[in-house]
Write an enzyme that holds these catalytic residues in place. Structure first.
Site, short mmCIF file in Angstrom:
data_model
loop_
_atom_site.label_atom_id
_atom_site.label_comp_id
_atom_site.label_asym_id
_atom_site.label_seq_id
_atom_site.Cartn_x
_atom_site.Cartn_y
_atom_site.Cartn_z
N ARG A 1 -57.66 -123.40 2.38
CA ARG A 1 -56.45 -124.14 1.99
C ARG A 1 -55.72 -124.60 3.24
O ARG A 1 -55.45 -123.80 4.14
CB ARG A 1 -55.54 -123.25 1.14
CG ARG A 1 -56.05 -123.07 -0.27
CD ARG A 1 -55.16 -122.14 -1.05
NE ARG A 1 -55.19 -120.79 -0.49
CZ ARG A 1 -54.32 -119.83 -0.81
NH1 ARG A 1 -53.37 -120.06 -1.67
NH2 ARG A 1 -54.43 -118.64 -0.27
N LYS B 1 -58.47 -119.24 9.26
CA LYS B 1 -58.43 -118.22 10.31
C LYS B 1 -59.64 -117.31 10.10
O LYS B 1 -60.26 -117.33 9.03
CB LYS B 1 -57.12 -117.44 10.27
CG LYS B 1 -56.94 -116.57 9.04
CD LYS B 1 -55.67 -115.75 9.20
CE LYS B 1 -55.59 -114.67 8.17
NZ LYS B 1 -54.39 -113.85 8.31
N GLY C 1 -52.47 -123.01 9.46
CA GLY C 1 -52.81 -123.57 8.15
C GLY C 1 -52.75 -122.44 7.15
O GLY C 1 -52.05 -121.46 7.34
N LYS D 1 -46.96 -124.47 3.53
CA LYS D 1 -46.28 -124.66 2.24
C LYS D 1 -44.87 -124.06 2.29
O LYS D 1 -43.91 -124.66 1.79
CB LYS D 1 -47.13 -123.97 1.17
CG LYS D 1 -46.45 -123.66 -0.12
CD LYS D 1 -47.41 -122.99 -1.09
CE LYS D 1 -47.36 -121.48 -1.10
NZ LYS D 1 -46.17 -120.84 -1.61
N THR E 1 -47.06 -120.09 -6.04
CA THR E 1 -45.99 -121.08 -6.12
C THR E 1 -46.42 -122.27 -5.27
O THR E 1 -45.96 -122.43 -4.14
CB THR E 1 -44.65 -120.50 -5.60
OG1 THR E 1 -44.87 -119.89 -4.32
CG2 THR E 1 -44.10 -119.46 -6.55
N GLY F 1 -53.66 -123.75 20.06
CA GLY F 1 -54.96 -124.22 19.58
C GLY F 1 -54.77 -125.36 18.61
O GLY F 1 -53.96 -126.26 18.87
N LEU G 1 -48.62 -116.14 19.63
CA LEU G 1 -48.42 -117.15 20.68
C LEU G 1 -49.76 -117.73 21.08
O LEU G 1 -49.95 -118.11 22.23
CB LEU G 1 -47.75 -116.52 21.90
CG LEU G 1 -46.22 -116.47 21.94
CD1 LEU G 1 -45.75 -115.97 23.30
CD2 LEU G 1 -45.58 -117.84 21.65
N CYS H 1 -49.94 -120.31 3.01
CA CYS H 1 -48.56 -119.81 3.08
C CYS H 1 -47.69 -120.56 4.08
O CYS H 1 -46.73 -121.22 3.68
CB CYS H 1 -48.59 -118.33 3.43
SG CYS H 1 -49.52 -117.38 2.22
N THR I 1 -43.59 -115.83 -3.58
CA THR I 1 -42.68 -116.46 -2.62
C THR I 1 -41.97 -117.60 -3.34
O THR I 1 -42.61 -118.55 -3.78
CB THR I 1 -43.47 -117.01 -1.42
OG1 THR I 1 -44.19 -115.92 -0.84
CG2 THR I 1 -42.56 -117.63 -0.38
C1 UGA Z 1 -48.97 -115.38 6.64
C2 UGA Z 1 -48.01 -114.34 7.27
O1 UGA Z 1 -48.51 -113.95 8.56
C3 UGA Z 1 -47.91 -113.11 6.38
O2 UGA Z 1 -46.96 -112.19 6.94
C4 UGA Z 1 -47.43 -113.54 5.00
O3 UGA Z 1 -47.33 -112.45 4.10
C5 UGA Z 1 -48.42 -114.56 4.43
O4 UGA Z 1 -48.50 -115.69 5.31
C6 UGA Z 1 -47.92 -114.98 3.09
O5 UGA Z 1 -46.89 -115.65 3.03
O6 UGA Z 1 -48.49 -114.58 2.08
P1 UGA Z 1 -51.62 -115.63 6.51
O7 UGA Z 1 -51.37 -116.96 5.85
O8 UGA Z 1 -52.64 -114.70 5.95
O9 UGA Z 1 -50.25 -114.79 6.59
O10 UGA Z 1 -52.08 -115.97 7.97
P2 UGA Z 1 -51.54 -115.75 9.46
O11 UGA Z 1 -52.25 -114.63 10.10
O12 UGA Z 1 -50.06 -115.75 9.50
O13 UGA Z 1 -52.07 -117.10 10.12
C7 UGA Z 1 -51.59 -118.37 9.68
C8 UGA Z 1 -52.16 -119.47 10.50
O14 UGA Z 1 -51.60 -119.47 11.81
C9 UGA Z 1 -53.67 -119.44 10.70
O15 UGA Z 1 -54.19 -120.75 10.55
C10 UGA Z 1 -53.84 -118.96 12.12
O16 UGA Z 1 -55.02 -119.42 12.71
C11 UGA Z 1 -52.63 -119.60 12.78
N1 UGA Z 1 -52.18 -118.89 14.01
C12 UGA Z 1 -51.78 -117.60 13.96
C13 UGA Z 1 -52.16 -119.59 15.21
O17 UGA Z 1 -52.52 -120.78 15.28
N2 UGA Z 1 -51.72 -118.95 16.34
C14 UGA Z 1 -51.32 -117.66 16.31
O18 UGA Z 1 -50.92 -117.14 17.39
C15 UGA Z 1 -51.36 -116.96 15.11
#
Ligand code: UGA
Length: 442
Positions: A329, A322, A256, A262, A85, A252, A249, A259, A120
């Site tokens: 993306r 990450k 991004g 957006k 989506t 940095g 927490l 998910c 979503t």
């Molecule tokens: C996220 C959610 O964590 C999932 O629960 C959800 O299912 C998914 O989106 C989705 O909607 O499909 P994801 O996008 O794989 O998962 O990545 P995350 O681990 O959430 O990280 C997102 C971003 O936040 C990354 O760029 C990461 O580097 C950043 N981040 C994460 C931080 O800057 N600090 C943090 O403490 C944690």
């Protein structure tokens, strides 16, 4: 059970493979023949630890097949809709793929089948789709997915919760989904049955909360920088409070990916449509704090290099949004790299998995296969994705290769003392910087 999964992108491919692993007979359907070819050969079209093994097991046992033809889904009792989506220009979610997938499902669905949305979507979508499904004699449920890239297999097979939204008066869909997830329920995954709107909201609310948590600590980083405080120690200290918790927490360059950014924008747009825009005004600040972190790292690099980036050689380590992902993306790392290049720097970039996904999106960067090639003769080194191998880099060995010993730790993932001891000027957003030293006179 016989199950179909419409949409074999990130969500759908992992879900299909996981359902086969749970013992079901699964067919994955997608309009993209390249994706289907690759999945049918057991090759994951993206980087995801453990997925290739899962695909291979499913395909070898005959439980998992893939097709571009929706007819292959005829006879399945449960049809999952797992298409993307994407974000529209106005921030709202584009539901074209959901509608197309639903049309394809309804063309083959039999009375009594259960159509299960996993995508979503803006809250209220399921309600709007319900009558079309019911006219076909089928039922509609919503079962949001919470998997994280990099941990998708584990999150699918050991979910921390399973949520089904069902329509009023529908007493069948939950029982069908209990059979789909029987193995996970026996293993103890908590399950909740809600109405359709609550299930849709659970997903976007969870992502909005996670985004808010990250932007909260990044806002603290902005304060920490000017007073000479250390945001990592701050996060450790407040994170000991179980009500706050240390996870998500990490300050940095911000969040991004496909998910979080957006979803918060789509949620804001939806709240406005519903006439409750002010309820989510704070998410605009969450977005703004997040994007400011990228500006900050570019500014820090410029300051460290004497006020201009023109003609300077900058090594960028990390391009994925990450670690343990090749996904670029809305990647903060790639965005920073492009901005440095736009200011005239020669950006020499590398990533353990994302070079090939970044290349078509940012062709102006100079890509290298590994760290040594990237950092050689660089005036500054930026670590922008916290891959484990970057955390473990040897600052002494790298010091001998670079042109200038300046390291900018965009993910606060390096041992500052170790790098400083090896002769590096260590800079990072949210930790004591030269600027804060000057401001404080320390
Ligand atoms: C996220 C959610 O964590 C999932 O629960 C959800 O299912 C998914 O989106 C989705 O909607 O499909 P994801 O996008 O794989 O998962 O990545 P995350 O681990 O959430 O990280 C997102 C971003 O936040 C990354 O760029 C990461 O580097 C950043 N981040 C994460 C931080 O800057 N600090 C943090 O403490 C944690």
């Amino acid at each position: 059970m016989r199950i179909s999964v419409f949409g074999c992108g990130y969500l759908g491919a992992v879900h299909a493979a996981a359902m086969a692993e749970l013992g079901h007979q699964v067919v994955g359907i997608d309009v993209d023949p390249l994706k289907i070819d690759s999945l049918a050969k057991g090759q994951a079209p993206f980087f995801e630890p453990g997925l290739a093994e899962l695909l291979e097991r499913g395909i070898r046992s005959g439980a998992l097949t893939f097709s571009t033809d929706p007819e292959a889904a005829r006879g399945a009792a449960v049809h999952f809709i797992a298409v993307g989506t994407p974000q529209q220009a106005d921030g709202a979610a584009d539901l074209r793929f959901v509608h197309a997938a639903l049309d394809a499902v309804l063309a083959i669905a039999q009375p009594g089948d259960v159509v299960v949305g996993k995508s979503t979507v803006p809250v209220g979508t399921a309600h709007a789709l319900r009558s079309a499904v019911e006219q076909a004699g089928a039922r509609l449920a919503w079962n949001p997915e919470f998997l994280r890239e990099g941990f998708a297999v584990r999150d699918s097979l050991e979910p921390d919760r399973i949520v089904y939204g069902v329509a009023e008066g529908d007493t069948t869909s939950a029982a069908v989904l209990d059979r789909v997830y029987a193995e996970l329920l026996i293993a103890g995954s908590p399950r909740m049955v809600t109405d359709l709107a609550t299930a849709e909201l659970v997903k976007v609310a969870a992502n909005a909360f996670l985004a808010t948590k990250i932007s909260f600590i990044n806002a603290m980083a902005e304060i920490a920088e000017v007073v000479g405080a250390d945001v990592t120690q701050l996060a450790d200290a407040i994170g000991h409070d179980a009500r706050i918790g240390r996870r998500f927490l990490n300050a940095g360059i911000g969040f991004g990916g496909g998910c979080l950014p957006k979803d918060i924008r789509g949620f804001v747009a939806r709240a406005e449509e519903l006439g409750v825009g002010p309820a989510l005004d704070f998410l605009r600040d969450v977005d703004a704090v997040n994007l400011r972190r990228r500006d900050r790292v570019v500014a820090l690099t410029r300051e460290a290099l004497g006020g201009t980036l023109r003609g300077r050689r900058i090594a960028v380590l990390g391009l994925a949004f990450k670690p343990d992902s090749d996904d670029v993306r809305d990647s903060p790392a790639l965005d920073v790299a492009r901005r440095l290049a736009a200011e005239g720097a020669r950006v020499v970039a590398t990533d353990p998995a994302a070079v090939e996904t970044a290349r078509p999106v940012a062709p102006a960067l100079d890509y290298r296969a590994g760290v040594i090639e990237a950092v050689t003769a660089a005036d500054a080194v930026l670590v922008l994705t916290e891959w484990q191998q970057y955390r473990e880099l040897d600052p002494v060995a790298l010091a001998a290769l670079v042109g200038g010993r300046i390291v900018i730790d965009g993910r606060l993932c390096l041992d500052a003392q170790r790098w400083q001891a090896a002769g590096w000027q260590y800079l990072s957003p949210g930790r004591i910087t030269d600027r804060s030293r000057a401001l404080l006179g320390v």
